[in-house]
Scaffold this active site. Structure first.
Site, PDB file in Angstrom:
ATOM      1  N   PRO A  20       0.848  -1.194   0.000  1.00 51.72           N
ATOM      2  CA  PRO A  20       0.000   0.000   0.000  1.00 51.72           C
ATOM      3  C   PRO A  20       0.882   1.243   0.000  1.00 51.72           C
ATOM      4  CG  PRO A  20       0.053  -0.999   2.183  1.00 51.72           C
ATOM      5  CD  PRO A  20       0.805  -1.915   1.276  1.00 51.72           C
ATOM      6  N   MET A  21       0.619   2.170  -0.921  1.00 53.03           N
ATOM      7  CA  MET A  21       1.444   3.382  -1.012  1.00 53.03           C
ATOM      8  C   MET A  21       0.557   4.588  -1.279  1.00 53.03           C
ATOM      9  SD  MET A  21       4.777   2.001  -3.142  1.00 53.03           S
ATOM     10  CE  MET A  21       3.837   0.901  -4.224  1.00 53.03           C
ATOM     11  N   CYS A 104       4.517   2.701   8.714  1.00 47.41           N
ATOM     12  CA  CYS A 104       4.787   3.972   8.029  1.00 47.41           C
ATOM     13  C   CYS A 104       5.719   4.840   8.872  1.00 47.41           C
ATOM     14  CB  CYS A 104       3.494   4.721   7.751  1.00 47.41           C
ATOM     15  SG  CYS A 104       3.765   6.300   6.908  1.00 47.41           S
ATOM     16  N   ASN A 204       9.940  -7.286   2.872  1.00 46.04           N
ATOM     17  CA  ASN A 204       9.751  -6.047   2.123  1.00 46.04           C
ATOM     18  C   ASN A 204      11.007  -5.173   2.256  1.00 46.04           C
ATOM     19  OD1 ASN A 204       8.039  -3.008   2.869  1.00 46.04           O
ATOM     20  ND2 ASN A 204       8.351  -3.792   0.822  1.00 46.04           N
ATOM     21  N   ASP A 206      13.697  -2.806  -0.708  1.00 45.56           N
ATOM     22  CA  ASP A 206      14.802  -2.847  -1.673  1.00 45.56           C
ATOM     23  C   ASP A 206      14.750  -4.020  -2.643  1.00 45.56           C
ATOM     24  OD1 ASP A 206      15.729  -0.587  -0.436  1.00 45.56           O
ATOM     25  OD2 ASP A 206      17.330  -1.582   0.673  1.00 45.56           O
TER      26      ASP A 206
END
Length: 351
Positions: A20-21, A104, A204, A206
């Site tokens: 989600p971004m 976040c 998650n 890189d």
């Protein structure tokens, strides 16, 4: 053959997930990425408090959209009651999975003691997880970091508590909050989380190439991987990595005709969803990434100049024409949906 992930009663038809971004994984992007073969694309981060109030702009972020095979709505907040109500609203909106944001690092999020700040208050994080699990029939997952800083790497402990509360999977970004996005993601550290729980663990951070994907899975022992910034300007990346993991190949990047078809499909979907001028405004960040990520023109300065020029255009048709010229292809005779009318171009992109 691609592997699958079992998250509660949901089977994800792959092991490469898109994170989600905010400002990126809106409905036009999710639909496009799904058409290109992505198995899982989460919504933008949604504030549970505002979703519960049914604010139109927040509900739009959680828009489900027809034809999506899987809907994952991510909630952010720090109040257990509001998060529970947000989860109920997410399920009502059609969520297959409800994801909780404990990762976040943005100051505007951690400043309100949400996101990765919850890793500093694990008891509160647990109250949130318990409230949400009890509020929805859908599988609940959590996305977190390794910890707040290097002196408090508590991801394994928090994941273990999450599992005991009924959470069905955890995603771990291999950095602490204090690292933000600096340095390198520590895939090895995610192995401690995998060793602590029996539920699926997703690594998650890189992961940009097929080699990255293989190495991240090998070093973390994770069940799947999640892509973040690597999909900027490359909405086909999840499908490419899925294939690479399944058959050991490294698919070629799309050529100019396929990229142009994808870009135009994305632009038109954004304009249709938001209207004008907002649709073009929302698309501009993607437009910049498409230009940056393409190898044409070969001169990086030429690409930078083109980005500055094309991103100032205020007419979608002018953008389409400029991109066709930039990538030295005549703009295809395209109709309402490039993905549907020109499937061979999209097949090229994901082949």
């Amino acid at each position: 053959m691609a592997k699958t992930l079992k998250i509660g009663d949901v089977t994800v038809p792959g092991q490469v997930l898109m994170a989600p971004m905010t400002g990126v994984t809106d409905l036009p992007f999710r639909v496009l990425a799904s058409k290109l073969g992505a198995a899982y694309v989460a919504t933008e981060m949604v504030a549970a408090k505002e979703l519960a109030r049914e604010r139109p702009d927040v509900v739009r972020r959680a828009a489900v959209g027809a034809g999506l095979p899987l809907t994952v709505i991510q909630l952010v907040g720090r109040d257990p009651g509001q998060m529970a109500e947000g989860a109920r609203m997410a399920e009502k909106a059609g969520a297959d999975i409800v994801d909780l944001n404990f990762g976040c690092p943005a100051k505007e999020v951690t400043g309100s003691a949400a996101g990765s700040a919850l890793m500093r208050t694990p008891d509160l994080a647990c109250r949130i997880m318990e409230a949400v699990v009890q509020a929805t029939t859908r599988p609940v997952t959590v996305k977190m970091r390794l910890g707040w800083d290097d002196d408090s790497r508590n991801a394994a402990d928090l994941a273990k508590r999450a599992e005991a509360l009924g959470v069905k999977a955890v995603t771990v970004h291999g950095r602490t909050r204090q690292q933000f996005y600096t340095g390198q993601a520590d895939w090895d550290a995610v192995a401690a989380v995998k060793a602590a729980v029996d539920i699926p663990v997703i690594v998650n951070g890189d992961i940009l190439t097929a080699d990255d994907a293989r190495e991240a899975l090998a070093r973390s022992g994770a069940d799947g991987l999640m892509l973040g910034r690597g999909v900027y300007g490359r909405p086909w990346l999840a499908a490419h990595l899925e294939r690479a993991l399944a058959d050991g190949t490294t698919p070629d990047e799309p050529g100019p005709e396929a990229r142009l078809a994808i870009l135009v499909e994305h632009l038109r979907a954004s304009v249709e969803f938001y209207g004008m001028p907002l649709g073009l405004k929302m698309f501009r960040k993607h437009l910049g990434w498409y230009i940056e990520q393409a190898p044409w023109p070969a001169d990086p300065q030429h690409r930078r100049d083109a980005k500055a020029r094309i991103c100032r255009l205020d007419d979608p048709l002018a953008v389409e024409a400029a991109m066709g010229d930039l990538w030295r292809r005549n703009l295809p005779d395209i109709g309402k949906s490039v993905v549907e009318k020109e499937p061979q171009l999209i097949e090229t992109a994901v082949a």
